[in-house]
Design an enzyme around this catalytic site. Sequence first.
Site, PDB file in Angstrom:
ATOM      1  N   GLY D  30       0.848  -1.172   0.000  1.00 34.92           N
ATOM      2  CA  GLY D  30       0.000   0.000   0.000  1.00 34.92           C
ATOM      3  C   GLY D  30       0.888   1.227   0.000  1.00 34.92           C
ATOM      4  N   GLY D  48       9.124  -0.169  -2.217  1.00 30.15           N
ATOM      5  CA  GLY D  48       9.669  -1.409  -1.643  1.00 30.15           C
ATOM      6  C   GLY D  48      10.238  -1.306  -0.243  1.00 30.15           C
ATOM      7  N   SER D  76       7.442   5.236  -5.024  1.00 33.33           N
ATOM      8  CA  SER D  76       6.522   4.122  -5.255  1.00 33.33           C
ATOM      9  C   SER D  76       6.261   3.947  -6.746  1.00 33.33           C
ATOM     10  CB  SER D  76       5.201   4.423  -4.542  1.00 33.33           C
ATOM     11  OG  SER D  76       4.185   3.578  -5.033  1.00 33.33           O
ATOM     12  N   SER D  77       6.211   2.701  -7.188  1.00 30.48           N
ATOM     13  CA  SER D  77       5.936   2.453  -8.608  1.00 30.48           C
ATOM     14  C   SER D  77       4.543   2.947  -8.991  1.00 30.48           C
ATOM     15  CB  SER D  77       6.085   0.960  -8.913  1.00 30.48           C
ATOM     16  OG  SER D  77       5.255   0.202  -8.058  1.00 30.48           O
ATOM     17  N   ASP D  78       3.676   3.173  -8.000  1.00 28.54           N
ATOM     18  CA  ASP D  78       2.332   3.679  -8.301  1.00 28.54           C
ATOM     19  C   ASP D  78       2.275   5.199  -8.393  1.00 28.54           C
ATOM     20  OD1 ASP D  78       0.988   1.162  -8.450  1.00 28.54           O
ATOM     21  OD2 ASP D  78       1.057   1.021  -6.270  1.00 28.54           O
ATOM     22  N   HIS D  97      -3.596   4.183  -1.366  1.00 27.38           N
ATOM     23  CA  HIS D  97      -3.815   2.959  -2.151  1.00 27.38           C
ATOM     24  C   HIS D  97      -3.503   1.760  -1.270  1.00 27.38           C
ATOM     25  CE1 HIS D  97      -3.576  -0.136  -5.145  1.00 27.38           C
ATOM     26  NE2 HIS D  97      -2.266  -0.244  -5.082  1.00 27.38           N
ATOM     27  N   HIS D  99      -4.350  -2.760  -0.713  1.00 29.29           N
ATOM     28  CA  HIS D  99      -4.956  -4.003  -1.201  1.00 29.29           C
ATOM     29  C   HIS D  99      -5.826  -4.605  -0.099  1.00 29.29           C
ATOM     30  CE1 HIS D  99      -2.275  -4.972  -4.908  1.00 29.29           C
ATOM     31  NE2 HIS D  99      -2.263  -3.675  -4.688  1.00 29.29           N
ATOM     32  N   ASP D 122     -22.853   7.655   4.635  1.00 24.47           N
ATOM     33  CA  ASP D 122     -22.174   8.683   5.420  1.00 24.47           C
ATOM     34  C   ASP D 122     -20.866   9.128   4.768  1.00 24.47           C
ATOM     35  OD1 ASP D 122     -24.034   8.941   7.454  1.00 24.47           O
ATOM     36  OD2 ASP D 122     -23.084   7.475   8.770  1.00 24.47           O
ATOM     37  N   HIS D 171      -7.558  -5.234  -9.511  1.00 23.40           N
ATOM     38  CA  HIS D 171      -6.425  -4.713  -8.766  1.00 23.40           C
ATOM     39  C   HIS D 171      -6.853  -4.427  -7.315  1.00 23.40           C
ATOM     40  CE1 HIS D 171      -2.710  -1.834  -8.950  1.00 23.40           C
ATOM     41  NE2 HIS D 171      -2.892  -2.307  -7.743  1.00 23.40           N
ATOM     42  N   TYR D 229     -24.018  17.092  11.870  1.00 20.30           N
ATOM     43  CA  TYR D 229     -23.328  16.063  12.639  1.00 20.30           C
ATOM     44  C   TYR D 229     -22.076  16.691  13.254  1.00 20.30           C
ATOM     45  CZ  TYR D 229     -21.195  11.545  13.653  1.00 20.30           C
ATOM     46  OH  TYR D 229     -20.631  10.461  14.279  1.00 20.30           O
TER      47      TYR D 229
END
Lengths: 234, 234, 234, 234
Positions: D30, D48, D76-78, D97, D99, D122, D171, D229
């Site tokens: 993540g 990594g 990050s590769s993302d 992000h 998983h 909500d 994914h 709220y």
Amino acid sequence: MAATIEALRREVLAAHLAIFERGLARFTFGNASAIDRERGVVIIKPSGVPYHALTPAKMVACNLDGTLASGSLRPSSDLPTHLVLYRAFAEIGGIVHTHSEAAVAWAQAGREIPCFGTTHADYFHGPVPVTEALTTTDVAGAYEANTGESIVRRFQGIDPLRVPAVLVRSHASFCWGPTVEQAVECAEVLEMVARMARDTIALNPEAEPIPAALLDRHFLRKHGKDAYYGQPER
Amino acid sequence: MAATIEALRREVLAAHLAIFERGLARFTFGNASAIDRERGVVIIKPSGVPYHALTPAKMVACNLDGTLASGSLRPSSDLPTHLVLYRAFAEIGGIVHTHSEAAVAWAQAGREIPCFGTTHADYFHGPVPVTEALTTTDVAGAYEANTGESIVRRFQGIDPLRVPAVLVRSHASFCWGPTVEQAVECAEVLEMVARMARDTIALNPEAEPIPAALLDRHFLRKHGKDAYYGQPER
Amino acid sequence: MAATIEALRREVLAAHLAIFERGLARFTFGNASAIDRERGVVIIKPSGVPYHALTPAKMVACNLDGTLASGSLRPSSDLPTHLVLYRAFAEIGGIVHTHSEAAVAWAQAGREIPCFGTTHADYFHGPVPVTEALTTTDVAGAYEANTGESIVRRFQGIDPLRVPAVLVRSHASFCWGPTVEQAVECAEVLEMVARMARDTIALNPEAEPIPAALLDRHFLRKHGKDAYYGQPER
Amino acid sequence: MAATIEALRREVLAAHLAIFERGLARFTFGNASAIDRERGVVIIKPSGVPYHALTPAKMVACNLDGTLASGSLRPSSDLPTHLVLYRAFAEIGGIVHTHSEAAVAWAQAGREIPCFGTTHADYFHGPVPVTEALTTTDVAGAYEANTGESIVRRFQGIDPLRVPAVLVRSHASFCWGPTVEQAVECAEVLEMVARMARDTIALNPEAEPIPAALLDRHFLRKHGKDAYYGQPER
């Protein structure tokens, strides 16, 4: 003599702490007992007392006919079920009753747990049976003793040490073993096996029980005279 | 020379503690091993010893033919399975066997785990296969070695380092890798992937495996010479 | 007099900490209240304040008509639902609202939870009902009060102390009891029962509720004048 | 100026620790980022690196075109996915992000998560969408940027602050918000909602999304100018 009963009280206390810590019982939803066969004394949880308030001295000592052997706390309301089992299954030394969730789901579904794999076969030599429903008369009468009788009826032709657990229909599981410590292990493995079998059926509603040869191989590599699992006894 | 074997003993001990702490193994339901290829020595768990009682010295050292290299404890009853794998898969350095629950459900259902997503593709370059059932003769004979042979047969045409796990039918998983530490990581991811795939099918029984292009992209961004995940090696 | 209200503030605080610690509520997704019937004062959570920031003094004290009795924090937006329940169910002393996950799944599925077993029967004397959907007008108007009214309508002919929980359709559960502490226990058992019933149906879509005799036996061995569970009151 | 970027580095570090501690991410599965819109600088996880080894200084600072703003660790590769989102969704300040497992199951099943209840309403004003599958060309090319583009295409006509999450097909999820801290909360609620919706469908395959009036009521009592709220801002 007192020393042995004292040790049994501590074992039964440890069993209650174990079922709580391992997530098998919440509040007062479970109870454990052990028997001293020589003295005919059963040690069991007092009714309605939370696990963290238990002490060895608070455990209730009863005779096999259900009369109090010592102490003044009321025993678990499930005592009569335990007593029926101790009388019918001569080789068992401890019993654990929990409402662990996956086992309850099978009991509520009225289905026995098929032996789908080697985890199951390592502990139970065949499916874990489910009892027949009690009649209205049985429920209205000596309900807890009648629950025990329904288990004994279901075990006609089954060796209780080879299948050390049962699902009481619409209720939950009872597990047993040579000692209460082994009954606790059995209760934990039953819950694990119940989860795995539930998910097996979800993935494959036609899943088949394992072949007899594999069932025997796994059960017998851990139990009996030809067992080769673990270290040799010294 | 002793130093290396000592290090391997500590690695194998750490692997056992990891599978226990991460919820992949209870009681003695799992075992790990590692091999020193130069010396031809395999380090594995002693049979039936609880994880918290393990020490580096209690690990069993065996030769590749299964004879004891040193020590006196009996090795894990699954040793013959490990040895078959080490002999057949020349590049692997460590093996982990657990009964982690979701993977067991797939093994019991007799279904391979399809590659439904990128989490799977990051670790396994294709579905995680399930072995054929053993014959009654195989079960009655050298059962644990025959289990290993059934894995090797299933991997004909599959690179074991690209698909570093298998489901043994009606049993559980074996995972492996260049090191036993990587095999542990593989075992944990396998369990996660098994849960996700189970729920994917529940939500969509017709769910399709991911396209080959996406499978390759994810596996190869983490593995092989064109990997671009993580920091460059220094 | 202040002492009693102070004690109630601490009880309500303890209830919030309990629902958080037992995994029944994350963030600010749950609220609890208790009533002092003599004074007509309701103690409830302040809106939007995280559980770990709560103190007895931060709890909001309201009158039964919803006006603030003391303090300056805005009460939980669900206060009007609580007030309707306190006015309609004269015997209850505490209310707990959570979004615990399995109960929510039943509420979202629009299904009442059948009484499949004795765990359920020990706490709820029959199925846990689900309310009718609110009309668009009810949602656009006094939404939270109308939610309470939909609960009260659903309980026509049901004794709220015998069935101390409800599923609000497309929303979540409300639980109650003589005290807020008992309402918390009820909320935890409801979640357990919701999980078990979900898995019961997965294993057997035709599963039947338990017979009336068994339902009565279990509920009445814990509740009412003939209860024989637990230790005698002293 | 450095102070602000430093604060952002700490916030992004805290987000990574949070997704790990709350069970949303294992290993390095993540990543989180935050943007300083004035400076055009994005802070993101280095590729990594395990969560427990992260420090504020190890976070990677990039410009909106993906060039490194400072430091030497590979991002990050993302990162390209994050950058596409920051460029397309002008109001968002942080992205997470993970998983997380139930959300992945929906993404793998290729189904959007319907709004079955108020917990969902909500946080998300409508279903959580799932992207179209990428073409083989998109996978072979700038895969991570193309993933971002597929999200942006899917959000045509949807306000990203009203539906602050997406399922990337085959994914996993991306979540966002005004800050990275809010994106973490969104990721945790998404996982909860994904579990509840999965179980809702298991209990009732025909379950209907909640009516528009109830969806609006819940979303708008927490968001926008008429929110009531929580405590009034001071």
